[in-house]
Design a protein around this motif. Structure first.
Motif: not given
Length: 419
Positions: A74-91
């Motif tokens: 439920r928590v993650l359903d409210g978040q974006e699956t993808t990201s325009q600004d994420r550059n690496s798996y560390d972010d």
């Protein structure tokens, strides 16, 4: 503080593992000590079908907050699956609001499969990686590892609370429960690289892996990961289901244009819905693959050029050309999903989800301008979905129709940036 633990305890009782029948038994058990990453037996944390009951569960700790699989979904359903600004798996995905998901397992295990959007802070390295934690100590931190018997998530959550992150939670059910609930995992380029090496492919004791490129065919033709096959995610139900493995437990890895690209995630969901249980998404996609200096197949690798469109009108436009068309008053068609457009659309844009266009919904043409001579410019998040529908719009009689061949990020006020 333990408001969710009742649900977790119910799950523990249903499992019926030895030594976990009552809270008293849980408290009496002692967690097994763990060593440095280099000395650890990683088998406990690999994502596999685990036989519950063979290992003792981590005892309940009244000082911890717990979160169950259902709550996490439920928590993650409210978040974006993808990201325009994420550059690496560390972010942590910048679009995520007030929550960060942290995988406390060793690095090699994280690379081989983690919950989408998670960052890796191995518990054994926690003290040296605290700079990866959000600056805002009110952020909800959710720590997970390899299941009910794994002590790493609780250990890390406790360390975070000692640093003032009082809103820290332990997802004790971890990766086995996440997979059992019908979710896919995300992998990185090192894991994909391992699967295409001769040392894996040529061995008789390894299972075949289906690697799928869900980008546009033009993108695939120019450069793709070795051994990958092309599948259009929008045509899975009508064209590619017959090519999917007969074995529903076969490993399938899907990738597309990077952290901002939805196509790989959407195809993964389609495969899960079709009963495949070992689906993974290489979220970094081609950008991460190239950035790592890994090899590609296709025209790009040979330094050659070839017009795969066979002379058809090139309807792709660059960032500068797109911006010019918008400034000139061209009609903008936004083909992203509802959850994406909710965070912002270009002023005056018409929203038509690409799924409606592919489904030949009669309402699509009603939303388009009456004058077929108008100039239309289509965009999605990365360019892939827009490329997939541009010819369908052209077939409706619009000759001046183009699509943005690249990423776009749109703010809530309608302003946009092109990367």
């Amino acid at each position: 503080m333990n408001r969710i633990y009742g649900l977790l305890l119910g799950a523990l009782l249903m499992v019926g593992a030895a030594g976990c029948g009552t809270e008293a038994q849980l408290e009496a058990a002692e967690p097994e000590p763990f060593t440095s990453a280099s000395e650890q037996d990683l088998s406990d944390y690999i994502i596999t079908e685990e036989e519950e009951g063979e290992q003792e569960h981590v005892p309940y700790n009244e000082d911890w907050n717990y979160i169950t699989t259902l709550e996490l979904m439920r928590v993650l359903d409210g978040q974006e699956t993808t990201s325009q600004d994420r550059n690496s798996y560390d972010d942590v995905p910048p679009e995520w609001s007030g929550v960060a998901l942290i995988d406390a397992r060793p690095r090699e295990v994280f690379a081989a499969g983690h919950i989408n959007g998670a960052v890796n802070i191995p518990d054994s390295e926690f003290d040296s990686l605290t700079d990866m934690l959000p600056e805002d100590k009110e952020t909800m931190l959710i720590f997970y590892c390899g299941g009910l018997h794994c002590p790493l998530s609780g250990s890390s959550a406790e360390k975070a609370m000692e640093l003032g992150y009082d809103n820290s939670y332990v997802y004790q059910e971890g990766t086995p429960a996440w997979k059992q609930a019908g979710n896919y995992f995300t992998v990185d380029e090192s894991y994909v690289e391992e699967k295409i090496m001769e040392s894996y492919v040529a061995r008789e004791d390894t299972e075949p892996v289906l690697l799928i490129d869900a980008r546009t065919y033009e993108g695939y033709f120019n450069a793709h990961i070795p051994t990958a096959v092309f599948w259009d995610d929008t045509q899975y139900d009508v064209k590619y289901t017959g090519f999917a493995p007969e074995n529903k437990e076969a490993e399938i890895i899907v990738y597309c244009g990077g952290f901002f690209c939805h196509k790989s995630h959407e195809l993964a969901e389609s495969l899960l819905g079709d009963g495949y249980t070992n689906v993974k998404v290489f979220a970094g996609g081609m950008p991460a693959w190239k950035q790592a200096g890994l090899p590609v197949f296709g025209m790009e690798s040979g330094g050659e050029e070839f017009d795969v469109s066979a002379g058809k009108v090139d309807r792709s436009v660059s960032a500068d050309e797109f911006d010019d068309l918008v400034q000139k008053g061209s009609t903008v068609i936004d083909v992203r999903g509802e959850s994406e457009t909710a965070s912002g659309m270009i002023d005056g844009a018409i929203h038509i989800p690409d799924g409606d266009i592919h489904a030949n919904d009669p309402g699509v043409e009603e939303k388009l301008p009456d004058d077929k001579k108008d100039t239309l410019v289509i965009h999605c998040a990365s360019g892939a979905r827009a490329a997939g529908v541009v010819e369908k719009i052209a077939d409706l009689g619009y000759e001046e129709v183009y699509y943005l061949n690249g990423p776009i990020s749109i703010s809530s006020d309608g302003s946009y940036s092109l990367d």
